[in-house]
Write an enzyme that holds these catalytic residues in place. Sequence first.
Site, PDB file in Angstrom:
ATOM      1  N   ARG A 105      -3.633   7.654   4.067  1.00 60.23           N
ATOM      2  CA  ARG A 105      -2.242   8.908   3.069  1.00 60.23           C
ATOM      3  C   ARG A 105      -2.875  10.043   3.734  1.00 60.23           C
ATOM      4  O   ARG A 105      -2.433  10.772   2.967  1.00 60.23           O
ATOM      5  CB  ARG A 105      -1.900   8.611   2.344  1.00 60.23           C
ATOM      6  CG  ARG A 105      -1.100   7.206   1.939  1.00 60.23           C
ATOM      7  CD  ARG A 105       0.107   6.707   2.267  1.00 60.23           C
ATOM      8  NE  ARG A 105       0.420   5.708   1.473  1.00 60.23           N
ATOM      9  CZ  ARG A 105       0.959   4.761   2.763  1.00 60.23           C
ATOM     10  NH1 ARG A 105      -0.643   4.104   3.247  1.00 60.23           N
ATOM     11  NH2 ARG A 105       1.662   3.492   2.168  1.00 60.23           N
ATOM     12  N   SER A 180       5.049   6.151  -3.483  1.00 62.33           N
ATOM     13  CA  SER A 180       4.359   6.006  -4.266  1.00 62.33           C
ATOM     14  C   SER A 180       3.372   7.340  -5.058  1.00 62.33           C
ATOM     15  O   SER A 180       3.497   8.418  -3.630  1.00 62.33           O
ATOM     16  CB  SER A 180       2.787   5.704  -3.371  1.00 62.33           C
ATOM     17  OG  SER A 180       3.283   4.423  -3.236  1.00 62.33           O
ATOM     18  N   GLU A 279      -0.559  11.548  -4.329  1.00 57.52           N
ATOM     19  CA  GLU A 279      -0.233  11.568  -2.768  1.00 57.52           C
ATOM     20  C   GLU A 279       0.536  12.073  -2.654  1.00 57.52           C
ATOM     21  O   GLU A 279       0.233  12.658  -1.513  1.00 57.52           O
ATOM     22  CB  GLU A 279       1.033   9.461  -2.598  1.00 57.52           C
ATOM     23  CG  GLU A 279       0.843   9.761  -1.111  1.00 57.52           C
ATOM     24  CD  GLU A 279       1.295   8.080  -1.060  1.00 57.52           C
ATOM     25  OE1 GLU A 279       1.357   6.891  -1.084  1.00 57.52           O
ATOM     26  OE2 GLU A 279       2.002   7.905  -0.269  1.00 57.52           O
TER      27      GLU A 279
HETATM   28  N1  EPU Z   1       0.826  -4.774  -9.730  1.00 55.73           N
HETATM   29  C1  EPU Z   1       0.881  -4.670 -10.404  1.00 55.73           C
HETATM   30  N2  EPU Z   1       1.951  -3.784 -11.049  1.00 55.73           N
HETATM   31  C2  EPU Z   1       2.783  -2.818 -10.095  1.00 55.73           C
HETATM   32  C3  EPU Z   1       2.726  -3.071  -9.080  1.00 55.73           C
HETATM   33  C4  EPU Z   1       1.713  -3.703  -7.970  1.00 55.73           C
HETATM   34  O1  EPU Z   1      -0.029  -5.168 -10.823  1.00 55.73           O
HETATM   35  O2  EPU Z   1       3.826  -2.305 -11.152  1.00 55.73           O
HETATM   36  C5  EPU Z   1      -0.103  -4.939  -8.238  1.00 55.73           C
HETATM   37  C6  EPU Z   1       0.661  -6.631  -6.894  1.00 55.73           C
HETATM   38  O3  EPU Z   1       0.900  -7.937  -7.901  1.00 55.73           O
HETATM   39  C7  EPU Z   1      -0.188  -6.029  -6.324  1.00 55.73           C
HETATM   40  C8  EPU Z   1      -0.863  -4.669  -5.636  1.00 55.73           C
HETATM   41  O4  EPU Z   1      -0.712  -4.189  -7.203  1.00 55.73           O
HETATM   42  O5  EPU Z   1      -1.101  -6.510  -6.507  1.00 55.73           O
HETATM   43  C9  EPU Z   1      -0.197  -4.065  -5.106  1.00 55.73           C
HETATM   44  O6  EPU Z   1       1.143  -3.974  -4.680  1.00 55.73           O
HETATM   45  P1  EPU Z   1       2.210  -3.876  -3.541  1.00 55.73           P
HETATM   46  O7  EPU Z   1       1.808  -4.413  -3.344  1.00 55.73           O
HETATM   47  O8  EPU Z   1       2.950  -3.077  -3.858  1.00 55.73           O
HETATM   48  O9  EPU Z   1       1.298  -2.301  -2.558  1.00 55.73           O
HETATM   49  P2  EPU Z   1       0.390  -0.978  -3.119  1.00 55.73           P
HETATM   50  O10 EPU Z   1      -0.575  -1.071  -2.776  1.00 55.73           O
HETATM   51  O11 EPU Z   1       1.451  -0.759  -5.152  1.00 55.73           O
HETATM   52  C10 EPU Z   1       1.085   0.466  -1.485  1.00 55.73           C
HETATM   53  C11 EPU Z   1       1.478   1.329  -0.630  1.00 55.73           C
HETATM   54  C12 EPU Z   1       2.808   1.512  -0.253  1.00 55.73           C
HETATM   55  C13 EPU Z   1       3.348   0.410   0.266  1.00 55.73           C
HETATM   56  C14 EPU Z   1       2.959  -0.973  -0.066  1.00 55.73           C
HETATM   57  C15 EPU Z   1       2.888  -1.902   0.649  1.00 55.73           C
HETATM   58  C16 EPU Z   1      -0.682   3.508  -1.762  1.00 55.73           C
HETATM   59  C17 EPU Z   1      -0.184   4.004  -2.306  1.00 55.73           C
HETATM   60  N3  EPU Z   1       1.301   2.618  -1.500  1.00 55.73           N
HETATM   61  O12 EPU Z   1       1.809   0.433  -2.947  1.00 55.73           O
HETATM   62  O13 EPU Z   1       3.361   2.859   0.160  1.00 55.73           O
HETATM   63  O14 EPU Z   1       4.480  -0.098   0.297  1.00 55.73           O
HETATM   64  O15 EPU Z   1       1.129  -0.583  -0.349  1.00 55.73           O
HETATM   65  O16 EPU Z   1       1.655  -2.245   1.945  1.00 55.73           O
HETATM   66  O17 EPU Z   1      -1.321   3.208  -0.965  1.00 55.73           O
HETATM   67  C18 EPU Z   1       3.857   4.267  -0.104  1.00 55.73           C
HETATM   68  O18 EPU Z   1       2.879   5.546  -0.122  1.00 55.73           O
HETATM   69  O19 EPU Z   1       4.769   5.909  -0.225  1.00 55.73           O
HETATM   70  C19 EPU Z   1       4.150   3.189  -0.256  1.00 55.73           C
HETATM   71  C20 EPU Z   1       5.199   2.850  -0.817  1.00 55.73           C
END
Ligand code: EPU
Length: 289
Positions: A105, A180, A279
């Site tokens: 990012r 995010s 971010e």
């Molecule tokens: N989780 C929780 N609580 C929540 C949401 C998620 O415990 O409210 C846990 C999920 O169970 C999972 C983990 O956190 O084990 C990761 O969640 P998720 O797969 O939704 O991905 P994320 O790490 O929250 C990242 C990116 C997103 C991207 C998704 C999918 C960053 C900062 N964010 O989110 O990117 O869409 O992975 O690859 O890296 C963005 O950058 O704006 C963005 C939306």
Amino acid sequence: ADDLCGLVIHLNTKGIKHAIVGDCVEVCFAAGENWHQGVLTTLQRGWYGLENLSLIPGNMGAAPIQNIGAYGVELADLFVSLSAIEIATGKHCEFDKAACEFAYRDSLFKNSARDKYIIVDITLRLSTSPAVNTSYPALAAAAAEAGLDGDLTPQVVSQLVCQIRSQKLPDPAVTPNAGSFFKNPVVAGSTAAALLEQYPQMPSYPQPDQRKKIPAAWLIDQCGFKGVRRGSVGVHKNQALVLVNYLSDGGGTGEQLLKLSEELRDAVWDRFAIRLEIEPRVYGPSGKG
Ligand code: EPU
């Protein structure tokens, strides 16, 4: 964070050009092309690689700024070059992948080149033979749930990604948000090990340098903030990493949103001793932009 005092230009240039290079196709998108429409166009034409990045809001020219990524793929994986205009001189410049200094990012355009260039087009290298990447756990789980694991085409992956995103993330056209709000923190292996001893259910992703990436959403969720509202701003009910502005409720200010983000950062620091990093780029006096 506030209204911007200055000229704001919204680039709306259109155009997609391509050249076949061996087994690949190099596709050049004008900066004003909508990202998701561009992804769909490539899939229709039999050019593959962007399917995991379906439904990301925004335009092509914005994508390199923070090296957009989702579901196991990031822009840098497909990126060839971009052209830009240097604002101070009006000079046309080309940046290849190395020059963009892509990281998680992050890019040159969030750091030393911040606000110095207008990106006018980007060129990506896509494949003409279909291959899918379902390494990301949520994507693999969605494929398995749909009984599709052995039978996945890039088009189906795109549909699955759209389905996951629509379930978890608010539509910015309806509920304004910047995706995010924090980056997922990358911590030392020893820090992750100590946390995992205390919280064995904590998700964590190994990095090439032995460190581990921990989902900020999980950390915020554990602090009890999912769905919390502070006036007209809040933490999204399905994804704790997304801060939203409830326009239907009168709408909040940038200052309120930043105050909420500080509250979340303090809570995560107090409980886990991990500092969250914002971010998006923040502009305007109250964001110290
Ligand atoms: N989780 C929780 N609580 C929540 C949401 C998620 O415990 O409210 C846990 C999920 O169970 C999972 C983990 O956190 O084990 C990761 O969640 P998720 O797969 O939704 O991905 P994320 O790490 O929250 C990242 C990116 C997103 C991207 C998704 C999918 C960053 C900062 N964010 O989110 O990117 O869409 O992975 O690859 O890296 C963005 O950058 O704006 C963005 C939306």
